[in-house]
Design a protein around this motif. Structure first.
Motif, PDB file in Angstrom:
ATOM      1  N   PRO A  15       0.848  -1.203   0.000  1.00 46.70           N
ATOM      2  CA  PRO A  15       0.000   0.000   0.000  1.00 46.70           C
ATOM      3  C   PRO A  15       0.878   1.246   0.000  1.00 46.70           C
ATOM      4  O   PRO A  15       1.918   1.301   0.670  1.00 46.70           O
ATOM      5  N   VAL A  16       0.464   2.235  -0.742  1.00 45.43           N
ATOM      6  CA  VAL A  16       1.297   3.430  -0.888  1.00 45.43           C
ATOM      7  C   VAL A  16       1.539   4.111   0.452  1.00 45.43           C
ATOM      8  O   VAL A  16       2.607   4.695   0.678  1.00 45.43           O
ATOM      9  N   ALA A  17       0.582   4.016   1.365  1.00 44.76           N
ATOM     10  CA  ALA A  17       0.742   4.653   2.679  1.00 44.76           C
ATOM     11  C   ALA A  17       1.832   3.991   3.514  1.00 44.76           C
ATOM     12  O   ALA A  17       2.308   4.581   4.491  1.00 44.76           O
ATOM     13  N   ASP A  18       2.227   2.767   3.153  1.00 48.84           N
ATOM     14  CA  ASP A  18       3.267   2.065   3.904  1.00 48.84           C
ATOM     15  C   ASP A  18       4.673   2.373   3.404  1.00 48.84           C
ATOM     16  O   ASP A  18       5.651   1.901   3.988  1.00 48.84           O
ATOM     17  N   LEU A  19       4.788   3.138   2.322  1.00 48.31           N
ATOM     18  CA  LEU A  19       6.090   3.401   1.719  1.00 48.31           C
ATOM     19  C   LEU A  19       6.706   4.673   2.289  1.00 48.31           C
ATOM     20  O   LEU A  19       6.014   5.624   2.617  1.00 48.31           O
ATOM     21  N   ASP A  20       8.009   4.670   2.396  1.00 49.95           N
ATOM     22  CA  ASP A  20       8.767   5.830   2.852  1.00 49.95           C
ATOM     23  C   ASP A  20       9.211   6.613   1.618  1.00 49.95           C
ATOM     24  O   ASP A  20      10.167   6.227   0.931  1.00 49.95           O
ATOM     25  N   GLY A  21       8.510   7.710   1.325  1.00 53.88           N
ATOM     26  CA  GLY A  21       8.783   8.476   0.116  1.00 53.88           C
ATOM     27  C   GLY A  21      10.198   9.013   0.051  1.00 53.88           C
ATOM     28  O   GLY A  21      10.826   9.025  -1.014  1.00 53.88           O
ATOM     29  N   CYS A  22      10.722   9.455   1.189  1.00 51.39           N
ATOM     30  CA  CYS A  22      12.090   9.986   1.216  1.00 51.39           C
ATOM     31  C   CYS A  22      13.096   8.894   0.878  1.00 51.39           C
ATOM     32  O   CYS A  22      14.031   9.117   0.101  1.00 51.39           O
ATOM     33  N   VAL A  60       0.970  14.438  -2.918  1.00 49.67           N
ATOM     34  CA  VAL A  60       0.282  15.667  -3.340  1.00 49.67           C
ATOM     35  C   VAL A  60      -1.028  15.789  -2.573  1.00 49.67           C
ATOM     36  O   VAL A  60      -1.391  16.863  -2.081  1.00 49.67           O
ATOM     37  N   GLY A  61      -1.740  14.679  -2.432  1.00 48.07           N
ATOM     38  CA  GLY A  61      -2.984  14.695  -1.673  1.00 48.07           C
ATOM     39  C   GLY A  61      -2.791  15.074  -0.223  1.00 48.07           C
ATOM     40  O   GLY A  61      -3.670  15.692   0.398  1.00 48.07           O
ATOM     41  N   LEU A  62      -1.619  14.725   0.326  1.00 39.53           N
ATOM     42  CA  LEU A  62      -1.310  15.083   1.718  1.00 39.53           C
ATOM     43  C   LEU A  62      -0.789  16.512   1.859  1.00 39.53           C
ATOM     44  O   LEU A  62      -0.653  17.005   2.981  1.00 39.53           O
ATOM     45  N   GLY A  63      -0.493  17.145   0.748  1.00 37.54           N
ATOM     46  CA  GLY A  63       0.106  18.481   0.810  1.00 37.54           C
ATOM     47  C   GLY A  63       1.524  18.452   1.357  1.00 37.54           C
ATOM     48  O   GLY A  63       1.977  19.413   1.985  1.00 37.54           O
ATOM     49  N   ASP A  64       2.258  17.364   1.096  1.00 39.11           N
ATOM     50  CA  ASP A  64       3.610  17.190   1.620  1.00 39.11           C
ATOM     51  C   ASP A  64       4.608  17.780   0.627  1.00 39.11           C
ATOM     52  O   ASP A  64       5.110  17.107  -0.267  1.00 39.11           O
ATOM     53  N   TRP A  65       4.920  19.054   0.792  1.00 41.81           N
ATOM     54  CA  TRP A  65       5.756  19.771  -0.172  1.00 41.81           C
ATOM     55  C   TRP A  65       7.156  19.174  -0.279  1.00 41.81           C
ATOM     56  O   TRP A  65       7.697  19.035  -1.375  1.00 41.81           O
ATOM     57  N   ASP A  66       7.751  18.836   0.837  1.00 38.94           N
ATOM     58  CA  ASP A  66       9.122  18.342   0.855  1.00 38.94           C
ATOM     59  C   ASP A  66       9.240  17.022   0.106  1.00 38.94           C
ATOM     60  O   ASP A  66      10.094  16.862  -0.771  1.00 38.94           O
ATOM     61  N   VAL A  67       8.402  16.059   0.442  1.00 43.56           N
ATOM     62  CA  VAL A  67       8.501  14.743  -0.185  1.00 43.56           C
ATOM     63  C   VAL A  67       8.086  14.810  -1.652  1.00 43.56           C
ATOM     64  O   VAL A  67       8.692  14.145  -2.507  1.00 43.56           O
ATOM     65  N   VAL A  68       7.098  15.617  -1.980  1.00 45.82           N
ATOM     66  CA  VAL A  68       6.695  15.749  -3.382  1.00 45.82           C
ATOM     67  C   VAL A  68       7.856  16.269  -4.224  1.00 45.82           C
ATOM     68  O   VAL A  68       8.129  15.750  -5.317  1.00 45.82           O
ATOM     69  N   ALA A  69       8.568  17.271  -3.750  1.00 45.68           N
ATOM     70  CA  ALA A  69       9.703  17.801  -4.510  1.00 45.68           C
ATOM     71  C   ALA A  69      10.745  16.711  -4.755  1.00 45.68           C
ATOM     72  O   ALA A  69      11.313  16.606  -5.856  1.00 45.68           O
ATOM     73  N   LYS A  70      10.999  15.880  -3.758  1.00 44.51           N
ATOM     74  CA  LYS A  70      11.962  14.787  -3.925  1.00 44.51           C
ATOM     75  C   LYS A  70      11.449  13.759  -4.935  1.00 44.51           C
ATOM     76  O   LYS A  70      12.216  13.250  -5.763  1.00 44.51           O
ATOM     77  N   LEU A  71      10.171  13.439  -4.879  1.00 46.96           N
ATOM     78  CA  LEU A  71       9.617  12.448  -5.788  1.00 46.96           C
ATOM     79  C   LEU A  71       9.568  12.949  -7.230  1.00 46.96           C
ATOM     80  O   LEU A  71       9.696  12.159  -8.170  1.00 46.96           O
ATOM     81  N   LEU A  72       9.419  14.246  -7.422  1.00 47.35           N
ATOM     82  CA  LEU A  72       9.480  14.797  -8.778  1.00 47.35           C
ATOM     83  C   LEU A  72      10.871  14.589  -9.368  1.00 47.35           C
ATOM     84  O   LEU A  72      11.023  14.231 -10.533  1.00 47.35           O
ATOM     85  N   LEU A  73      11.894  14.807  -8.554  1.00 43.20           N
ATOM     86  CA  LEU A  73      13.257  14.544  -9.013  1.00 43.20           C
ATOM     87  C   LEU A  73      13.461  13.049  -9.242  1.00 43.20           C
ATOM     88  O   LEU A  73      14.146  12.646 -10.189  1.00 43.20           O
TER      89      LEU A  73
END
Length: 320
Positions: free
Chosen positions: A173-180, A219-232
């Motif tokens: 499940p995506v919620a179980d993943l560590d985006g960083c 993006v749905g969580l509004g997590d600016w830091d992790v979203v920027a990393k995932l875009l890269l």
């Protein structure tokens, strides 16, 4: 016909220019008497190491940018300070990691007897051997050891990737993943998008689908830091985040969050810096994510020096 939305290039350009301007204006603060008095030592040291990391890719992607000169000046000044290596080791749990980053990110011409002693100390110790570190820490240590030219006994990048959680993330499940951790795995594998990951085509496709799902989730969580990393991270896998639905949504979210001074004011929408924050609080809350946005936009717009092998699905999507 490109799937890139009208105006998205302008969004990225605005994001990048603002973030780079803010970093250039505030870099000197980190080595100022005020920062020495107002910031805890270890967070300030970590912030300077992060600045040196940004400087490395800024120089590769936009060497003529006027704001880069000030960042380079600050980093070189810090690396020449004879007391700085001692500050790297004040907290034992970060000491070897910080020393390895310090050795890897030294600007050209900044070497002193103190800076040369750090890689020698690392080479003589046990940090550059696998030991009992988790696979992700092996990958991180190998990346910085390679940058610094230090000999080590870590496994090849391909083996370290296979031992990481990312190859098995597609079933979770995506919620179980560590985006960083997912993003940094790809950063170290690809030198932050400067080289091909060399992943097989099917594995690249699986990893990209994981990263796109994670991006949409964050993006749905509004997590600016992790979203920027995932875009890269999307870029590291050969995708253009301006052309993926999750990437476009993330870029627009970050653009909407960016303050008029160019900063991203907080790690997330929920942690946005309040209007009555002190200047020091504003800086501390904004610094890291603004650096990440500067790094991401620099690499995405100017950093690719290879033509990655795309999966059939990705190739079809990018030509629609």
């Amino acid at each position: 016909m490109s799937t890139r939305s009208v105006g998205l290039d302008e969004v990225v350009s605005s994001l990048s220019a603002g973030a780079r301007r803010w970093v250039g204006l505030h870099a000197a603060y980190l080595d100022s008497p005020a920062a020495h008095a107002e910031l805890p030592v270890t967070p300030r040291v970590k912030a300077l190491l992060q600045l040196a990391m940004l400087r490395r890719y800024w120089e590769k992607c936009a060497p003529a940018d006027p704001s880069l000169a000030e960042v380079t000046r600050v980093v070189a000044q810090v690396w020449r300070r004879p007391d700085f290596p001692r500050l790297l080791t004040l907290e034992s749990r970060h000491a070897r990691q910080f020393e390895l980053m310090y050795a890897a990110l030294a600007p050209v011409g900044a070497a002193t007897d103190a800076t040369r002693a750090v890689p020698a100390r690392l080479a003589a110790g046990s940090y550059l051997t696998p030991g009992r570190k988790p696979p992700f820490l092996h990958l991180e240590a190998r990346f910085y050891a390679d940058l610094s030219g230090l000999e080590h006994r870590f496994a090849p990048y391909e083996e370290l990737y296979e031992a990481s959680p990312l190859p098995r993330a597609a079933t979770l499940p995506v919620a179980d993943l560590d985006g960083c951790q997912v993003a940094h795995t790809l950063f170290y594998l690809s030198d932050f998008g400067m080289r091909d990951t060399r992943l097989p085509e099917d594995e690249r496709g699986r990893a990209l689908r994981v990263v796109e799902r994670l991006t949409e989730h964050c993006v749905g969580l509004g997590d600016w830091d992790v979203v920027a990393k995932l875009l890269l991270a999307q870029h590291c896998l050969g995708a253009d985040p301006r052309r993926t639905p999750s990437g476009a949504a993330g870029l627009r979210m970050l653009h909407a969050a960016q303050a008029s001074d160019g900063a991203i004011p907080g790690r997330s929408a929920a942690e946005r810096v309040p209007a009555d924050a002190t200047p020091v609080e504003y800086f501390r809350k904004s610094y890291k994510v603004t650096l990440v946005v500067a790094l991401m936009t620099l690499v995405v717009t100017g950093g690719r020096t290879f033509e990655p092998a795309l999966t059939a699905a990705t190739a079809q999507r990018e030509t629609l």
